[in-house]
Every structure is written in C-alpha cells, then in structure tokens.
Design a protein around this motif. Sequence first.
Motif, short mmCIF file in Angstrom:
data_model
loop_
_atom_site.label_atom_id
_atom_site.label_comp_id
_atom_site.label_asym_id
_atom_site.label_seq_id
_atom_site.Cartn_x
_atom_site.Cartn_y
_atom_site.Cartn_z
N LEU A 184 0.90 -1.41 -0.02
CA LEU A 184 0.02 0.06 0.02
C LEU A 184 0.74 1.20 0.00
N PRO A 185 0.63 2.14 -1.12
CA PRO A 185 1.19 3.39 -0.83
C PRO A 185 1.01 4.23 0.42
N VAL A 186 1.93 5.06 0.84
CA VAL A 186 1.70 6.02 2.02
C VAL A 186 1.67 7.31 1.73
N MET A 187 0.72 8.30 2.29
CA MET A 187 0.73 9.33 2.24
C MET A 187 1.24 10.05 3.60
N VAL A 188 1.96 10.80 3.52
CA VAL A 188 2.81 11.38 4.63
C VAL A 188 2.13 12.74 5.10
N MET A 189 1.73 12.74 6.37
CA MET A 189 1.27 14.03 7.00
C MET A 189 2.28 14.33 8.23
N GLU A 190 2.30 15.71 8.58
CA GLU A 190 3.50 16.22 9.42
C GLU A 190 4.82 15.76 9.27
N PRO A 191 5.45 16.03 7.87
CA PRO A 191 6.58 15.71 7.73
C PRO A 191 7.63 16.59 8.58
N VAL A 192 6.99 17.88 8.56
CA VAL A 192 8.08 19.01 9.19
C VAL A 192 7.32 19.17 10.94
N LYS A 193 6.64 18.18 11.41
CA LYS A 193 6.00 18.37 12.70
C LYS A 193 5.57 19.58 12.97
N GLY A 194 4.50 19.76 12.29
CA GLY A 194 3.86 20.83 12.44
C GLY A 194 4.57 22.37 12.52
N GLY A 195 5.91 22.15 11.91
CA GLY A 195 6.59 23.33 11.60
C GLY A 195 8.00 23.35 12.66
N ALA A 196 7.95 22.40 13.54
CA ALA A 196 9.09 22.37 14.64
C ALA A 196 10.33 22.20 13.90
N LEU A 197 10.25 21.45 12.62
CA LEU A 197 11.49 21.17 11.90
C LEU A 197 11.82 22.00 11.00
N ALA A 198 11.23 23.08 11.09
CA ALA A 198 11.58 24.30 9.98
C ALA A 198 12.28 25.28 10.70
N LYS A 199 12.15 25.26 12.24
CA LYS A 199 12.78 26.08 13.13
C LYS A 199 13.50 25.36 13.98
N VAL A 200 14.62 24.95 13.56
CA VAL A 200 15.43 24.10 14.61
C VAL A 200 16.63 24.92 15.18
N PRO A 201 17.18 24.18 16.15
CA PRO A 201 18.21 25.09 16.93
C PRO A 201 19.46 25.72 16.02
N GLU A 202 20.11 26.66 16.55
CA GLU A 202 21.08 27.43 15.57
C GLU A 202 22.25 26.38 15.03
N SER A 203 22.59 25.39 16.14
CA SER A 203 23.80 24.58 15.79
C SER A 203 23.24 23.63 14.60
N VAL A 204 21.95 23.27 14.78
CA VAL A 204 21.48 22.17 13.78
C VAL A 204 21.42 23.02 12.27
N GLU A 205 20.86 24.13 12.40
CA GLU A 205 20.91 24.90 11.29
C GLU A 205 22.30 25.22 10.40
N ARG A 206 23.26 25.29 11.42
CA ARG A 206 24.50 25.73 10.72
C ARG A 206 24.90 24.30 10.25
N MET A 207 24.90 23.14 11.10
CA MET A 207 25.06 21.80 10.36
C MET A 207 24.71 21.62 8.73
N PHE A 208 23.42 21.85 8.82
CA PHE A 208 22.46 21.60 7.69
C PHE A 208 23.28 22.62 6.43
N SER A 209 23.10 23.82 6.86
CA SER A 209 23.51 24.55 5.82
C SER A 209 25.06 24.41 5.28
N GLU A 210 25.98 24.09 6.26
CA GLU A 210 27.37 23.53 5.81
C GLU A 210 27.38 22.30 4.90
N THR A 211 26.41 21.42 5.30
CA THR A 211 26.41 20.20 4.27
C THR A 211 25.61 20.50 2.94
N ALA A 212 24.63 21.23 2.97
CA ALA A 212 23.59 21.37 1.75
C ALA A 212 23.40 22.79 1.66
#
Length: 373
Positions: free
Chosen positions: A193-221
């Motif tokens: 069965l195919p899956v439709m994903v809901m809450e991939p960004v956890k209600g926006g929480a994963l769009a506003k991550v701690p600064e140290s995580v943001e830095r890790m993300f932007s250095e990698t991609a």
Amino acid sequence: MADLGFGLMRLPLRDPDDQTSIDMDLLKAMVDEFLAAGFDYFDTAYYYHRNSSERAIREALVERYPRDRFRLATKMPIKLLETEKQQAEVFDEQLGNCGVDYFDNYLLHNICRSYYATSERLDTFGFLKGKKDEGRIRRLGFSIHDNSEFLGRVLEKHVEDTDFVQLQVNYLDWDNPDTDARRCCEVCESYGLPVMVMEPVKGGALAKVPESVERMFSETAPGMSSASWAMRFAGGIGCVETVLSGMTDLEQMRDNIRTMRCFRSLDATEMEVLERAKAIINSSVAVPCTGCRYCVDECPKSIAIPEFFSIYNDAVGTPSKGLPPQRFYYLNLTETHGRASDCIGCGRCEDSCPQHLPIRELLKDVAKRFEVF
Ligand code: SF4
Ligand code: SF4
C-alpha cells in the motif's frame, strides 16, 4: 519520486485567534502558484479550521479551476459520528461544502482504538465502499495515529477496502515508539500500500531547528532550508507516494516546491548529519506538540493547549533571569482562554492527541512557569 500535497489544516488567517478567518486572497494566490508549479493534490477534512477548510478550498480552487485540473481529498470525521445515518448526511454535506460530485481520495479520519471501534460499529468502511462503487470516491484510505501493531490489525481486516494509508512521518519521530513511523511504513509496504505522509515537518517544528543544527544543515547542503531536510527525508522513503505539507504562506510553499520539484533523497552523508541533528533537537524541545489542534475543541475549559506549549517551549529554550518574557503572551492568551491551572483533568484532550502527550501533566509545568502572581 514522491509528490507534494497541499495540506489544508494550517491555512493563512486574518485573525490568528479565529480559525475560521481564512485569508481567501492569500489562499487563492497559494492555490494558483501550487498548480502553476505542476502540483495538483489538496488534502482537507471536515473539521479543519472549525469546519471552514472544505468551503475555503471550494472557493479558492473548485470554483476557479476545471475538475480535471486538481485532485481533492477529504475525510470522514469518525469522532463526530453516532449513527449510520449520519455518515450519509456528513458525506453529502462534504460534497456540497467542497462543490464537487466526487472525491479523488477519501479517508476515514484518524483511526485510533476508540474511533476504530465506532467505525466498526457503524460499518464505515462498508458505507464508503458503497460510495466508491457509486463513483463518488476514486480511492479509499484512512489516516492513523496509532502504532504498527494496531495498523496491522486494521489492515488484516480491511486491506481489500484500502487503497492507501496516511501516516504521520518525520525524521525526529521515525523510531519513536509512540508514533512508530518506521514500522508503520514497513506494515504498509508489506501489504503493497502506498503511504501519504502527514506532518513531515512536525507542525513546523523542524523548520525552526536550533542554531547549531541550522549551521550543520547549511554547511552540508548550502542554500537548502531546514524544512527541506524534513521533506527530503519523508519523500525518500520507498513506500511514500505523497508528502503533505500544511502550508501557511507563499514563502513556505515556494520552499516546498523548490524541494519537491527537483527531488533528491538524502544521501549517506546527509543521513549521518540528520542523526546528529536529531539528538540535538530532541534535547532542546520540552514539549513535542505539533500544533495540530485536535485537542482544542475537546477542552471544556477552552485552554489554548498548543499555544501554551509553544510559548512554554520558547521559555525553556531561552532561559532568562526572573520572570520569563513569554509570560506576557501567556497572560494575554488567558484573557480569552482558560489558564493552564483551570484544567479539570478530564483527559478528553489526551484521547485526541496524535502525539500521545500527557497534556494534563504538561499543563501543570506550564502553570508553574507562568502563573506566578
Ligand atoms: S484534561 Fe484539562 S486541558 Fe484536557 S480537555 Fe480536560 S480540562 Fe481541557
Ligand atoms: S497537544 Fe497534541 S493534539 Fe494538541 S495540538 Fe499538540 S499535538 Fe495536537
């Protein structure tokens, strides 16, 4: 490649305190941009935005575009049902609300143990199968906020009636035993069965991550937003057909479109970075509330549960000497809502919380932090 779906539970509002005050001009602009970018899937539900979401999408989409230009999904609100007759009444009302004569996808909304018992008693699957035979539904599925063992039980009985399953999936909760996302995906895969994903960004929480995580993300991609990491994680799972995002403004929509139009799964290096990010995020969030608002209508004391948790998280994440500055927002909210300490412990909110949060206990923490008079 996974598709992008427009989730219609966090629409732009003119008044943030009124869930029915949908900003129709902005919604129309978002619909136009979404379609122009080549996406066409819209996911609403009977009680999103206090029963206003279905009518809003009718005005913004259905009345402005030909029927073959979009796919529309809505859901049977099992928690409101008491009799079989109500199923037919609600379904007809939804066709009218949305202004369509069929739904591309239709779901039993939020199957969990108590609502599943209701749907079994009322034979909701059978009723909806009849609607599919009549041509009012193209594909039938259900959304679920329970564990893989329970999902397996539902599918064992209803796999013949099920074309897809809608699951809550995000990288933070992938191995969380409460949401059990990894194993739920495996169960769906085992049934093909195919899956439709809901809450991939956890209600926006994963769009506003701690600064140290943001830095890790932007250095990698470089140039990729934090939200795009969450979207790419969800879209990279083998059984996932569509990643739904509850978009509130054009900026979020453009970011999602950029991510999903030229979709690239996370590679091995990025997955390693994500593992480190998870550890940091998990240690920084006091209350993992997604802001879905399922609890709000249940509360007899009108307690602003998600808003309280949001400002509580802010206060915990940015400790201050003396009274927390977030206390001002808290007191403002209590002018129109109950206080955290007004909770009478009835537990109705917890029965409808897809994150299985111990809301009553958490409200005591909120009261301790903000109710110092
Ligand atoms: S337990 Fe408290 S917060 Fe939850 S519904 Fe009852 S009164 Fe409201
Ligand atoms: S407390 Fe639970 S039900 Fe309420 S908004 Fe948060 S995640 Fe949703």
